[in-house]
Design a protein around this motif. Structure first.
Motif, PDB file in Angstrom:
ATOM      1  N   PHE A   1     110.239  -9.231  40.828  1.00  0.00           N
ATOM      2  CA  PHE A   1     111.151  -8.458  40.171  1.00  0.00           C
ATOM      3  C   PHE A   1     112.371  -9.052  39.189  1.00  0.00           C
ATOM      4  O   PHE A   1     113.050  -8.436  38.954  1.00  0.00           O
ATOM      5  CB  PHE A   1     111.884  -7.398  41.230  1.00  0.00           C
ATOM      6  N   MET A   2     112.006 -10.377  39.086  1.00  0.00           N
ATOM      7  CA  MET A   2     112.840 -10.973  38.255  1.00  0.00           C
ATOM      8  C   MET A   2     112.949 -10.491  36.811  1.00  0.00           C
ATOM      9  O   MET A   2     113.835 -10.891  36.061  1.00  0.00           O
ATOM     10  CB  MET A   2     112.659 -12.514  38.287  1.00  0.00           C
ATOM     11  N   ASP A   3     111.720  -9.876  36.442  1.00  0.00           N
ATOM     12  CA  ASP A   3     111.632  -9.499  35.053  1.00  0.00           C
ATOM     13  C   ASP A   3     112.514  -8.026  34.880  1.00  0.00           C
ATOM     14  O   ASP A   3     112.315  -7.413  33.762  1.00  0.00           O
ATOM     15  CB  ASP A   3     110.161  -9.386  34.598  1.00  0.00           C
ATOM     16  N   SER A   4     113.098  -7.429  35.983  1.00  0.00           N
ATOM     17  CA  SER A   4     113.751  -6.115  35.954  1.00  0.00           C
ATOM     18  C   SER A   4     114.804  -6.393  35.022  1.00  0.00           C
ATOM     19  O   SER A   4     115.374  -7.119  34.541  1.00  0.00           O
ATOM     20  CB  SER A   4     113.910  -5.947  37.265  1.00  0.00           C
ATOM     21  N   ALA A   5     115.162  -4.947  34.586  1.00  0.00           N
ATOM     22  CA  ALA A   5     116.508  -5.180  33.684  1.00  0.00           C
ATOM     23  C   ALA A   5     117.705  -5.346  34.401  1.00  0.00           C
ATOM     24  O   ALA A   5     118.820  -5.333  33.977  1.00  0.00           O
ATOM     25  CB  ALA A   5     116.574  -3.638  33.020  1.00  0.00           C
ATOM     26  N   TYR A   6     117.487  -5.025  35.650  1.00  0.00           N
ATOM     27  CA  TYR A   6     118.850  -5.509  36.533  1.00  0.00           C
ATOM     28  C   TYR A   6     119.072  -7.055  36.353  1.00  0.00           C
ATOM     29  O   TYR A   6     120.398  -7.423  36.705  1.00  0.00           O
ATOM     30  CB  TYR A   6     118.417  -4.933  37.888  1.00  0.00           C
ATOM     31  N   ASN A   7     118.059  -7.780  35.967  1.00  0.00           N
ATOM     32  CA  ASN A   7     118.407  -9.266  35.875  1.00  0.00           C
ATOM     33  C   ASN A   7     119.276  -9.477  34.620  1.00  0.00           C
ATOM     34  O   ASN A   7     118.567  -9.882  33.467  1.00  0.00           O
ATOM     35  CB  ASN A   7     117.066 -10.075  35.782  1.00  0.00           C
ATOM     36  N   SER A   8     120.722  -9.499  34.944  1.00  0.00           N
ATOM     37  CA  SER A   8     121.298  -9.291  33.669  1.00  0.00           C
ATOM     38  C   SER A   8     122.847  -9.594  34.289  1.00  0.00           C
ATOM     39  O   SER A   8     123.319  -9.344  35.367  1.00  0.00           O
ATOM     40  CB  SER A   8     121.613  -7.653  33.098  1.00  0.00           C
ATOM     41  N   PRO A   9     123.534 -10.195  33.198  1.00  0.00           N
ATOM     42  CA  PRO A   9     125.249 -10.380  33.728  1.00  0.00           C
ATOM     43  C   PRO A   9     125.918  -8.962  33.986  1.00  0.00           C
ATOM     44  O   PRO A   9     126.988  -9.231  34.382  1.00  0.00           O
ATOM     45  CB  PRO A   9     125.748 -11.242  32.677  1.00  0.00           C
ATOM     46  N   THR A  10     125.556  -8.058  33.354  1.00  0.00           N
ATOM     47  CA  THR A  10     126.166  -6.847  33.746  1.00  0.00           C
ATOM     48  C   THR A  10     125.571  -6.078  34.677  1.00  0.00           C
ATOM     49  O   THR A  10     124.309  -5.976  35.126  1.00  0.00           O
ATOM     50  CB  THR A  10     126.155  -5.823  32.253  1.00  0.00           C
TER      51      THR A  10
END
Length: 582
Positions: free
Chosen positions: A308-317
């Protein structure tokens, strides 16, 4: 409204100075744009900003929505008032930024909240194996624990601590609880467990089962028969297998109860420090449902769960108060469980080991180096659990290897725990840009055990050496590693400031720090660890409105009184998410 119910609770506590409000509104309507009006203005107590090197205070603070819009004198703050603005008179209480959890396991805290509490005092009642067994037996008929038992057909206890028990529990003890259902207790460190005969059979563990790599299946004396105690990867294999049986409803309940516990102790940001696929799925559902009430940052278990590291949640926001911050590695185990990897032997070896026993590594050097290099290549912030000085050395060497290969950058790799770090290793942290997240709370819970059995003097005096780190010009954070212990912010603060053991001995007096420094480790420095220093950890305009209201000022009370301070209210993104009962 997302937090409508919470807002009602907040409204019941707010004080409205109607005459002053009407007067101020009339005076300022022509000079203040609608966008600058405040939803809430706080005043009347110590407002500790955490924005300067020494303690500094403001008379008032104004918030609008999720943001702070003003910090300063009360007169100017009141120019942001309009008809709907709530005025909160703190009545002498202290207001400061919400605490930021620098390392724990929010998903595991949810599990802890739903299963039997087998912690020793002061957080539980299990001081002997017999008491532990009786707690588990009572849990089988306690309505509080029925949702978990009904959904998993397992009886689970969390927090047994052999340092405080009369002896080590075994499968024979847990067989007294049930001979038809799996019974499992998880060690307070989270790195060991004890399983009854049914649970061992369920896991396929018998006299012929070999130790897994990076784990141990303890045996009965003079026998190959397992005694029920599972260490490290043997324990995690059993636990992860059990967790696969958690249905969606149970997982969602766990996450909800965990957030409530963090908010009770003033945390407005929490960490899932070793996210599995199941945990990620639960947090994804919570984000989509808008059911997060505090911010949660997850770090994927790099060895098992990077899909799941390619998820959109992997983000500074954040997306609905959830994001992925990076990955987590485990390089060794627990010092109090005697599975941490040391360079010199344990003071007293655990049962079944010779006097040269010094724990063991999770990975060989090449594997460890490859993991860290992969994290750097992918621009993933990497958190690495390393308790023993041999494991710490392996992590530092891995960071050095990856840095030499890929070049320097502001990656902020985090050393988690670092309990037995040596002075020579402290200096290397600064050179390599490694951020230390230390665990001085051990001085209370296991300080006496470290002296008597784990490390002995002088090694025990230098565990989680916050002052030594500070002397190198480094920031640090101080954590609770819940569910290893309850996420009690003032137990963390007390230990960082006082380093007092259960028997009221001071362990490593020269490693104590001042209360304001310890507060930085829970606020502004913790925000820096997360790359969130521009948005959290201080009271400044444009910062997130994450606030806590306390019974007393940690900077002003006597040091020995810090542990008695209570959180009266927790505000996350401008919304009250916890209110202490009156």
């Amino acid at each position: 409204m997302k937090h409508g119910v919470i807002a009602v609770a907040m409204a019941s506590l707010l004080l409205t100075a109607c005459g002053e409000q009407a007067k101020t509104t009339t005076q300022t309507q022509s000079s203040t744009s609608l966008a600058e009006y405040a939803d809430v203005i706080y005043y009347g107590g110590d407002i500790l900003t955490m924005a300067t090197e020494a303690p500094s205070y403001a008379e008032a603070i104004a918030t609008q929505g999720e943001k702070i819009i003003y910090v300063g004198d009360k007169h100017t703050a009141l120019t942001y008032q309009q008809d709907h603005t709530q005025l909160v008179d703190l009545q002498g209480q202290t207001l400061m930024p919400g605490f930021i959890d620098s390392h724990s396991h929010v998903y595991g805290v949810g599990l802890q909240a739903m299963v039997a509490n087998v912690l020793p005092p002061p957080d539980g009642q299990a001081s002997s194996v017999e008491q532990l067994v009786q707690i588990l037996i009572s849990a089988t008929s306690d309505a509080k624990y029925q949702p978990f038992i009904a959904k998993t057909n397992a009886i689970l206890g969390f927090g047994y601590d052999d340092a405080e028990l009369d002896r080590y529990p075994t499968k024979a003890d847990l067989d007294k609880v049930s001979t038809t259902q799996p019974v499992i207790i998880i060690h307070t460190s989270g790195h060991l467990s004890v399983a009854n005969s049914v649970a061992l059979k369920m896991a396929g563990i018998n006299a012929n089962t070999e130790n897994p790599k990076g784990g141990v299946i303890r045996k009965m004396p003079n026998s190959d028969e397992p005694n029920g105690v599972l260490e490290e990867n043997a324990h995690f294999a059993l636990l992860f297998a059990l967790m696969k049986n958690f249905d969606v409803e149970l997982q969602d309940m766990m996450l909800e109860q965990a957030q409530q516990l963090y908010a009770k102790y003033g945390y407005t940001t929490a960490q899932e420090g070793r996210a599995t696929q199941e945990g990620y799925d639960a947090m994804d559902r919570a984000s989509k449902a808008g059911s997060f009430v505090i911010d949660v940052v997850a770090y994927a278990d790099m060895a098992t769960s990077t899909d799941f590291m390619d998820s959109a949640y992997n983000s500074p926001t954040y997306t609905n108060q959830f994001r992925i911050g990076g990955v987590k590695l485990n390089f060794d185990g627990s010092p109090q469980g005697k599975t941490a990897w040391l360079t010199h032997p344990y003071h007293i070896a655990p049962e079944g080991q010779d006097e040269q026993y010094a724990g063991y590594a999770t990975f060989d050097d090449q594997t460890a180096f490859n993991y860290v290099e992969t994290a750097f290549k992918n621009n993933w912030q990497v958190l690495t659990h390393a308790n023993g000085d041999a494991a710490i050395e392996q992590f530092i060497d891995a960071v050095e290897h990856a840095t030499n290969k890929l070049g320097k950058a502001d990656r902020r790799p985090v050393l988690i725990h670092g309990q037995t770090i040596r002075q020579d290793q402290v200096a290397r942290l600064k050179d390599l840009g490694i951020f230390p997240s230390l665990f001085p709370m051990h001085t209370f819970y296991w300080g006496d055990w470290h002296v008597e059995s784990v490390l002995g003097h002088p090694r025990a005096d230098f565990i989680s050496p916050t002052q030594a780190v500070l002397a190198q010009g480094l920031m640090f954070t101080s954590h609770h590693d819940a569910p290893v212990a309850l996420p009690d912010s003032f137990r963390v603060l007390d230990a960082t400031v006082n380093r007092t053991t259960r028997t009221k001995q001071i362990l490593g007096a020269d490693q104590r720090v001042e209360p304001y420094t310890a507060l930085k480790a829970l606020t502004s420095w913790a925000a820096y660890q997360y790359f969130e220093q521009d948005n959290k950890g201080m009271l400044k305009p444009t910062m997130q409105a994450d606030l806590i209201i306390l019974s007393a000022n940690p900077v002003k009370v006597p040091r020995e009184e810090i542990k008695h301070i209570k959180v009266h209210q927790t505000i996350s993104r401008g919304q009250v998410v916890y209110q202490a009962s009156q």
